[in-house]
Design a protein around this motif. Structure first.
Motif, PDB file in Angstrom:
ATOM      1  N   HIS A 116       0.866  -1.175   0.000  1.00  0.00           N
ATOM      2  CA  HIS A 116       0.000   0.000   0.000  1.00  0.00           C
ATOM      3  C   HIS A 116       0.905   1.229   0.000  1.00  0.00           C
ATOM      4  O   HIS A 116       2.134   1.100   0.075  1.00  0.00           O
ATOM      5  N   CYS A 163      -4.787   5.753   0.129  1.00  0.00           N
ATOM      6  CA  CYS A 163      -3.788   4.788  -0.319  1.00  0.00           C
ATOM      7  C   CYS A 163      -3.404   5.150  -1.749  1.00  0.00           C
ATOM      8  O   CYS A 163      -4.268   5.343  -2.599  1.00  0.00           O
ATOM      9  N   GLU A 201      -1.221   3.396  -3.761  1.00  0.00           N
ATOM     10  CA  GLU A 201      -0.611   2.297  -4.519  1.00  0.00           C
ATOM     11  C   GLU A 201      -1.711   1.289  -4.785  1.00  0.00           C
ATOM     12  O   GLU A 201      -2.380   0.844  -3.845  1.00  0.00           O
ATOM     13  N   CYS A 252      -3.829  -1.659  -4.781  1.00  0.00           N
ATOM     14  CA  CYS A 252      -3.671  -2.797  -3.876  1.00  0.00           C
ATOM     15  C   CYS A 252      -4.841  -3.773  -3.982  1.00  0.00           C
ATOM     16  O   CYS A 252      -5.024  -4.612  -3.117  1.00  0.00           O
ATOM     17  N   HIS A 281      -9.145  -0.576  -3.530  1.00  0.00           N
ATOM     18  CA  HIS A 281      -8.042   0.401  -3.384  1.00  0.00           C
ATOM     19  C   HIS A 281      -8.533   1.848  -3.336  1.00  0.00           C
ATOM     20  O   HIS A 281      -8.133   2.632  -2.477  1.00  0.00           O
TER      21      HIS A 281
HETATM   22 CU1  CUA Z   1      -4.060   0.100  -0.242  1.00  0.00          CU
HETATM   23 CU2  CUA Z   1      -4.240   0.913  -2.470  1.00  0.00          CU
END
Ligand code: CUA
Length: 308
Positions: free
Chosen positions: A144, A179, A181, A183, A187
């Motif tokens: 993340h 977040c 990134e 994931c 997300h």
């Molecule tokens: Cu945790 Cu994107």
């Protein structure tokens, strides 16, 4: 550029020391690059249109040496040094307080380290204004990235490894975090509130957060919570619910949002969260409880909303 320009996720309206330094660097680079680009293009256009007088060849050569080699070397070298100074200034492995944050799918486990022991909460991070918070970041299963745009840069959260990030808020307010990134399924719904408070308010909040919940044994909502097995995943300190899987619910209703920063904390949303869980947030591990309804659902919601 436009994607970062509005609302509380706007890093160009910095509310923290680290974000402010990066913002400064951004504007100097942007304006500086615009001036140099205009100069270079201007010179190119000029050279296209005009024959250089052969008698000026010496001056032209000098122009190339100074304008094409010396000036860029000095400018880029200066920017490099300035950038490294900023990098040094905004990177720190010390803080006035330490907060461990664990990235889960798709929520945030938050642990304040205090002299009296760890204080566990989730999905909302409160910070005292003017103090440096050192975040020690890790992740449970996938990578993340922890980001509060108004306060500072982002930092990856990597399973099995600890990364660090220091943030020093300068203004009180609710600065959203997210977040950064990819994931998995939810997300985009992995968010949190980063609430910056006056120091005294923060201390009072943290002291309250450290207390166990006040739950009456006879609370019918707690009985529903217990019977449905919620305590297998969730912890409510002060009760027998000690599940380590999902977010700690000890002071759930004191949080501004539900579902990791995505819904207002209201009884209606809470009821929907329990019965239509995967409508509210697709892909999460918590199962929906569609059979809960009527008085039992009301009691459970009332109980959860009393955890402040
Ligand atoms: Cu945790 Cu994107």
């Amino acid at each position: 550029v436009l994607s970062g320009c509005a609302g509380r996720h706007n890093w160009l309206a910095s509310a923290g020391e680290e974000a402010h330094r990066v913002e400064e660097l951004f504007w100097v680079l942007l304006v500086g690059a615009a001036i140099i680009w205009t100069g270079v293009i201007g010179a190119a256009v000029y050279a296209q249109r005009r024959q250089i007088d052969p008698s000026l060849e010496k001056q032209a050569r000098r122009f190339i040496v100074w304008g094409g080699a010396v000036l860029p070397t000095v400018l880029v070298g200066g920017l490099l040094i300035w950038g490294l100074v900023i990098l040094r200034d905004i990177t720190s492995d010390e803080g006035d307080l330490t907060i461990r944050v664990d990235g889960e799918r798709w929520w945030w486990r938050v642990i304040y380290e205090t002299p009296e022991g760890d204080v566990v909460t989730a999905n909302e991070i409160r910070l005292p204004v003017g103090q440096t918070a050192l975040f020690r970041l890790t992740a449970d299963d996938v990578i993340h990235s922890f980001w509060v745009p108004a306060l500072g840069g982002k930092m990856d959260m990597i399973p099995g490894r600890e990364t660090q990030l220091a943030l020093t808020p300068r203004k009180t307010g609710n600065w959203g975090g997210l977040c950064a990134e990819f994931c998995g399924g939810a997300h985009a719904l992995m968010r949190f509130d980063a609430i910056v408070m006056e120091e005294a308010d923060f201390e009072a909040w943290l002291a309250h957060e450290a207390e166990p919940a006040e739950v009456a044994e006879s609370d019918p909502g707690y009985t529903v919570f217990d019977e449905e097995g919620c305590g297998a995943c969730h912890t409510i300190r002060g009760t027998e619910a000690e599940g380590p899987v999902g977010p700690d619910l000890t002071h759930l209703a004191a949080r501004e949002k539900l579902g990791a920063g995505i819904y207002e904390m209201t009884p209606d949303n809470m009821a929907r969260w329990i019965t239509d869980t995967h409508e509210m947030k697709p892909d999460i591990d918590m199962p929906p409880y569609p059979d809960l309804s009527g008085a039992r659902l009301d009691q459970l919601v009332a109980f959860l909303m009393s955890l402040d």
